[in-house]
Design a protein around this motif. Structure first.
Motif, PDB file in Angstrom:
ATOM      1  N   THR A 146       0.849  -1.239  -0.107  1.00 41.07           N
ATOM      2  CA  THR A 146      -0.005  -0.205   0.018  1.00 41.07           C
ATOM      3  C   THR A 146       0.860   1.293  -0.073  1.00 41.07           C
ATOM      4  O   THR A 146       1.856   1.409   0.715  1.00 41.07           O
ATOM      5  CB  THR A 146      -1.089   0.096   1.122  1.00 41.07           C
ATOM      6  OG1 THR A 146      -1.664  -1.072   1.131  1.00 41.07           O
ATOM      7  CG2 THR A 146      -1.709   1.353   1.104  1.00 41.07           C
ATOM      8  N   ARG A 201       0.739   5.412   0.414  1.00 42.69           N
ATOM      9  CA  ARG A 201      -0.347   6.305   0.855  1.00 42.69           C
ATOM     10  C   ARG A 201       0.272   7.634   1.078  1.00 42.69           C
ATOM     11  O   ARG A 201       1.458   7.789   1.235  1.00 42.69           O
ATOM     12  CB  ARG A 201      -0.856   5.757   2.299  1.00 42.69           C
ATOM     13  CG  ARG A 201      -1.960   6.649   2.971  1.00 42.69           C
ATOM     14  CD  ARG A 201      -2.227   5.869   4.234  1.00 42.69           C
ATOM     15  NE  ARG A 201      -2.353   4.588   4.243  1.00 42.69           N
ATOM     16  CZ  ARG A 201      -3.541   3.967   4.187  1.00 42.69           C
ATOM     17  NH1 ARG A 201      -4.686   4.625   3.675  1.00 42.69           N
ATOM     18  NH2 ARG A 201      -3.555   2.645   3.995  1.00 42.69           N
ATOM     19  N   ALA A 259      -4.911   6.487  -1.113  1.00 37.75           N
ATOM     20  CA  ALA A 259      -3.820   5.115  -0.833  1.00 37.75           C
ATOM     21  C   ALA A 259      -4.112   4.394  -2.214  1.00 37.75           C
ATOM     22  O   ALA A 259      -5.393   4.252  -2.293  1.00 37.75           O
ATOM     23  CB  ALA A 259      -4.289   4.348   0.394  1.00 37.75           C
ATOM     24  N   ASN A 278      -9.246   3.949  -1.531  1.00 39.51           N
ATOM     25  CA  ASN A 278      -8.024   3.783  -0.671  1.00 39.51           C
ATOM     26  C   ASN A 278      -7.885   2.672   0.014  1.00 39.51           C
ATOM     27  O   ASN A 278      -7.253   2.525   1.121  1.00 39.51           O
ATOM     28  CB  ASN A 278      -8.274   5.072   0.371  1.00 39.51           C
ATOM     29  CG  ASN A 278      -8.382   6.347  -0.216  1.00 39.51           C
ATOM     30  OD1 ASN A 278      -7.726   6.672  -1.107  1.00 39.51           O
ATOM     31  ND2 ASN A 278      -9.111   7.402   0.514  1.00 39.51           N
TER      32      ASN A 278
END
Length: 1175
Positions: free
Chosen positions: A119, A121, A126, A373
């Protein structure tokens, strides 16, 4: 009822939003701008979904992303947070999300198997990676087994089982013997897809004890070997023939499931004697063209890039002279999800609308789910501007807090697709990215493009002004492009100056100035001229130019489109080229090219060289051959040769050529050794070992070469190690699983001794440490079998003979054999630039799927139909090849207002890969061609009938025809122009109220919505007034007129007779007497040959009549009395009459001949017409 109302309301809301949508902002690729704008994260690089790693090396799991501010990274493993700080073996690269698992310092790859997800972000959202499945590769050993010898009767079938160990990924199987040579395969003996070796029938030559199955595990670069299998064939007489029986697959039917886009492989291997032949058919259909291949002697059917349409029953038929056998394979093609429309990033302004669309297909149909996200959208924080409708997310009245990264997941039982797409809401005042006061320079009468690259959110409006206080630019003389560029299609000198670009939106306004300079074109005012020059003479070509004073021209001279020879005889001046001492080789075309920074012009002329007249006093000839050759100073590697020159025959000897014969290796063949100046009669020659030398000498002068001298005595040098190794060593595979090493063998004298051989060595580059070597006889090729497809190898070839090796050879890098590319280029996009030009873009294929040297991409495109005629025609495919790793190309020569298809294929040295899906695009309308014809018929006193044909190429929907016409007077001056617009469905028109006996010029062209096409012209004449025509005819046919003409003719005849009689009498008047007394020597009696008179005549009263003059009378007018004279009329061609008898001859001044068009006359008046004009 309420539920139904809510459905209607939802549908109405969706339609309303879609109607209000505007295009998302395009962010220019300006590095400074991109550094300043906030942007959600975007994954730029990640490891493959199924990631098989080498257990002996560190594991690198890639995850790279970009964004503003730079994103931070985190990982999950098997669905839970992976805390890398707690694992000493795992580190994350700085400013990156890439993980490195340290296996080489004690870690074990098996401990890190699992499913990983990254991930990325930042404050705007994200982005997540695919699920990356990590598995270490495995290459287990062969299980030990006791193999019994196979004793088989001649003619029987046989299967040698390989049964390799199960590895990850599966190994590549091949059969070889103890000498590491691939076992020959044929229609009778071949390897199946499972690795087993099948014999349709065995023969006595199949007896051997070293059938060895090898399993190559490419990932770990290891090869496992099965124990050798022994086969002994015993003969029985007679050998019984057998009908075909299928060895694999068994039974009469079987099934096969394959995924869309993969390669379908179907196999049938049969036993029988004679050896059966395999044939494939598809029941109820045809095998797909261009995607079907037969391998393994037609025992394997291969269909690349399969689709659902390839499902069905495939039958293989094995046949020999005794019968046949068949098997039906039922193929079902399923499909992992594939994109129809992948979601794309949105850049919006506050208050704008937009959509994210995620459409995928598959078999079975994939399920679509959304994440925001990285969190399922159902449990993600609510956003009032967002509405999810199946595969679409609709955004309305977005605000900056609406920025986020959305993920679309399309999955079925065969796989999944995951795509990130961000929504970035920006509020930015306008910015102009074009440099301040940028200077543009163009040549007059050419287009000028002034850039105004801009960005802002909301999208700014662009306006252009000329000068500091000029008004806004508008009108057809300018073209305003969507990217802000101002185009001046035809720049003139008065177009130069300062131009101001203004960009404004609701957040502000900015402007920028650019400068335009318009230069005079470069011209060659005196071009080089054709020249003929004698040999050894001097010639000059001129090239005088005129150019803009602010541009610096450079002049380049070419000969036959190549650079001038490097010869001091060629003198290049400021505006000329001079060639001294011209020879025959100077014959050709000379081109003067003038270049400036803005334009280029050229002009050419030919030079013909002819022979100079020979001087007969001196006879030039080739020299006589040298003689008395002598060898002295014999050493192992050198010797001295001397000779006496022969007679030079009036042309000095310029050089001596020394040749040698190797009586040991190539007797009777003479080779060039060296060349020395004509003043030298001795030379030190370098020798090679193990050569039996003889030498001869040839003298050379400007006339030519002498005959060779008599050979010298022979000299044999001693043997030695080779001094050099083979040249031009190459490694190029001829098949996907081999490496063909070639070289240029040493010549006989280069061997330096007997027993010439070669040591061939190879190893896989960056993989193998040890060399594999073999010594071969004096050949020039060696084939290495069982190689991986298209991998680099280091190669060297060393010469040796009975005395030893040559020096250590240099290494070259070659590649094993190529195979056809595996995948087609993706994301093919077509951008139509204008009605005849389009630009095609595609994503490059991964290099590992090219499986060979990337040569480029081929674009196939063809016209499907014309949108104006709606008629199809024979499809003629055109092919454009773009070299190298290009990702775009231009498609020229398109027809306007047409529908086209195209596809793209990658090309390597083996051939073309599969085609991308056909992409359909349409060209817009263009201007039409000229009408196919224009006819003018039925002329009357005041009208003409016009007929025309529609354009051969309408290039769109015709909106009208425009007819223009104007009269032409007697002096060819054009009258006022009249314009008529005619509906497009008309093809004829009657023009009335025209002037009689008047010539008219007509112009007609067709129009589409884009503009007017080229015009076609014709001329025609209305007929003369009938009363005047009848008057002319009446006078010519009246009786009194005929009688008058006869009387005049009779009177003239009587006068001629009287004059003739009086002159025959002669000497009856005083002048005659004076002539007799004072004879003038210039006055001679009448000559019989030319009919002239030798008498005196008064200069005033007896001038001879001029040709064409007439005796004055009441009915004639002298030149000084009237301006209307026959001299002013046409070129003496009689007047013409129409079909109704009316006269259409006309007065006109002298003019150039014009082709007759319509019913027009040749415009020359008749004598009758001229005479009537005086009445």
């Amino acid at each position: 009822m309420m539920k139904k109302k809510s459905i209607y309301a939802s549908t109405a809301f969706l339609v309303l939003i879609l109607c209000q949508m505007i295009s998302a902002l395009d962010v220019p690729l300006d590095s400074k701008l991109l550094e300043e704008l906030l942007q959600p994260p975007t994954i730029t690089q990640q490891s493959p979904k199924d990631y098989i790693v080498d257990p002996r090396e560190n594991i690198v799991i890639q995850c790279e992303a970009k964004g503003k501010p730079p994103p931070s990274f985190s990982w999950t493993r098997n669905g839970t947070h992976f805390d890398i700080d707690k694992d000493a073996q795992v580190t994350m690269k700085p400013n990156s999300g890439t993980l490195v698992v340290n296996i080489m310092n004690g870690g074990k790859a098996e401990a890190y198997e699992g499913v990983y997800q990254c991930t990325a972000r930042n404050e705007r959202g994200a982005a997540i990676s695919n699920n990356i499945v990590i598995r270490p590769s495995r290459s287990p050993l062969w299980t030990k087994e006791k193999l019994e010898p196979n004793q088989v009767r001649e003619g029987d079938s046989l299967v040698l089982h390989c049964r390799p160990p199960v590895g990850l990924p599966p190994p590549i199987i091949f059969w070889m013997d103890n000498a590491f040579q691939r076992l020959p395969q044929s229609e009778r003996v071949s390897q199946g897809l499972n690795g087993d070796l099948y014999f349709s029938n065995v023969q006595p030559e199949d007896t051997r004890e070293d059938y060895i199955c090898y399993a190559r595990f490419n990932h770990t670069q290891t090869i496992q070997q099965k124990q050798p299998i022994s086969v002994k064939v015993f003969s029985t007489k007679p050998v019984t023939e057998r009908p075909p029986v299928l060895l694999t697959p068994t039974g009469s039917t079987s099934t096969k499931v394959e995924l869309r886009g993969n390669v379908l492989l179907l196999e049938c291997i049969a036993a029988g004697l004679p050896t059966p032949v395999i044939r494939w058919i598809k029941e109820g259909g045809e095998l797909p063209a261009n995607r079907t291949f037969f391998e393994n002697f037609k025992k394997t059917l291969k269909i690349i890039d399969v689709s659902e349409a390839d499902s069905g029953n495939y039958k293989c038929i094995a046949r020999n002279t005794l019968g046949s056998a068949h098997h039906v394979i039922s193929v079902t093609v399923k499909a992992a999800p594939y994109w129809i429309t992948a979601p794309r990033n949105l850049v919006l302004s506050p208050g704008e609308h937009g959509t994210l669309i995620c459409r995928a297909n598959g078999n079975p149909k994939p399920n679509i789910s959304w994440l925001a996200n990285g969190v399922p959208i159902a449990i993600a924080p609510e956003d009032p501007s967002r509405k999810v409708d199946g595969d679409t997310i609709i955004f309305s009245h977005v605000q900056e807090r609406s920025s986020a990264v959305y993920q679309c997941n399309a999955s079925n039982e065969y796989g999944y697709l995951l795509a990130n797409a961000f929504v970035n809401v920006l509020a930015e005042p306008p910015r102009i990215l074009t440099p301040v006061n940028k200077l543009y320079q163009v040549i007059a009468d050419s287009p000028a493009l002034l850039d105004c690259a801009y960005f802002g959110s909301p999208k700014p409006e662009i306006e252009w002004f000329k000068g500091v206080k000029g008004s806004i630019l508008r009108g057809n003389e300018y073209v305003f492009h969507d990217n802000g560029t101002l185009e001046i299609p035809v720049a003139q000198k008065d177009s130069a100056g300062t131009y101001t670009c203004v960009a404004r939106n609701e957040l502000g306004k900015t402007q920028n100035e650019v400068q335009l300079e318009v230069k005079d074109p470069t011209m060659i005012i005196k071009q080089p001229e054709y020249k003929v020059i004698q040999r050894y003479g001097q010639v000059s070509f001129e090239c005088i130019i005129k150019h803009d004073s602010t541009l610096l021209p450079t002049i380049i001279w070419l000969k036959d489109n190549y650079e001038l020879p490097d010869d001091e005889r060629f003198l290049v001046g400021k505006d000329n080229l001079t060639i001294m001492n011209v020879t025959d080789k100077d014959d050709g075309t000379y081109t003067c090219i003038v270049n400036t920074t803005l334009d280029s012009v050229s002009a050419s002329a030919m030079l013909t060289v002819v022979a100079a007249p020979p001087t007969p006093a001196i006879i030039y000839a080739r020299p006589n051959p040298p003689f008395d050759l002598e060898l002295t100073g014999q050493l192992e590697r050198s010797i001295e040769l001397s000779w006496i020159p022969g007679d030079e025959n009036n042309s000095p000897i310029t050089s001596f050529v020394i040749e040698y014969e190797d009586g040991l290796h190539e007797p009777g063949v003479w080779h060039y050794q060296t060349e020395v100046p004509g003043t030298q009669t001795t030379v030190q020659l370098k020798l090679s070992p193990y050569v039996n030398y003889s030498f001869r000498v040839i003298a050379v002068n400007e006339i030519g070469r002498s005959q060779p001298s008599e050979p010298s005595e022979q000299y044999l040098t001693k043997s030695a190690n080779p001094d050099e190794n083979p040249s031009n060593v190459q490694g190029i595979g001829s098949e996907p699983d081999n490496l063909v090493i070639t070289w240029e063998s040493l010549k006989g004298f280069q061997s330096n001794g007997p027993g010439l051989q070669y040591k061939v060595s190879w190893r896989q580059k960056d993989v193998d440490d040890e060399w594999t070597s073999v010594i071969v006889a004096n050949v020039s090729k060696y084939i290495v079998s069982g190689t991986p497809t298209f991998v680099p190898y280091e190669i060297k070839v060393q010469a040796l003979n009975d005395l030893g090796y040559a020096p250590e050879p240099s290494e070259v890098v070659g590649h094993s054999g190529e195979d056809l590319p595996m995948v087609a280029p993706g994301n093919v996009q077509v951008y139509v630039i204008n009605s005849t030009l389009a630009k095609v873009h595609w994503d490059p294929v991964p290099l590992k799927t090219v499986r060979g040297h990337l040569q480029g991409y081929k674009v196939y495109y063809w016209k499907v139909q014309s949108l104006s005629r709606r008629s199809r025609r024979h499809v003629e495919k055109k092919i454009l090849t773009f070299r190298g790793n290009k990702t775009f190309g231009m498609l020229p020569g398109l027809e306007p207002y047409s529908s086209y298809k195209l596809n793209v294929r990658v090309v390597n040295g083996k051939g073309e890969g599969p085609a991308s899906p056909d992409k359909v695009f349409k060209t817009p309308e263009g201007v039409p061609s000229s009408p196919s014809f224009l006819k003018i018929t039925n002329p009357t006193l005041d009208s003409l009938t016009l007929e025309w044909g529609s354009p051969t190429h309408p290039n769109g929907v015709l909106t009208s025809y425009v007819l223009k016409f104007q009269p032409i007077n007697n002096t060819h001056e054009l009258g006022p122009l009249v314009e008529i617009r005619i509906p497009a469905n008309e093809s004829s028109l009657i023009l009335k109220n025209l002037n009689y006996s008047t010539r008219y010029k007509f112009y007609i062209n067709a129009q589409t919505s884009v503009g007017s096409g080229s015009q076609i012209t014709e001329e025609a004449v209305t007929i003369m007034d009938e009363a005047m025509a009848s008057r002319q005819v009446d006078i010519a046919t009246q009786g009194w007129f005929i009688g008058l003409m006869c009387a005049v003719a009779l009177l003239i005849l009587i006068l001629l007779i009287v004059c003739f009689i009086r002159r025959n009498k002669g000497g009856k008047y005083p002048v005659k007497e004076k002539e007799d007394a004072h004879a003038d020597p210039e006055i001679q009696p009448m000559k019989e040959d030319d009919g002239t008179f030798g008498e005196y005549s008064d200069a005033e009263d007896h001038k001879p009549l001029k040709k064409g003059s007439r005796t004055p009378s009441d009915r004639t007018v002298k030149k000084e009395d009237s301006d209307d004279s026959l001299v002013d009329y046409g070129e003496g061609v009689n007047g013409q009459f129409n079909e109704d008898g009316s006269f259409i001859g006309q007065y006109s001044g002298k003019k150039e001949k014009e082709p007759a068009e319509g019913n027009e006359s040749s415009e020359a008046p008749s004598p009758v017409n001229a005479m009537n004009s005086f009445v």
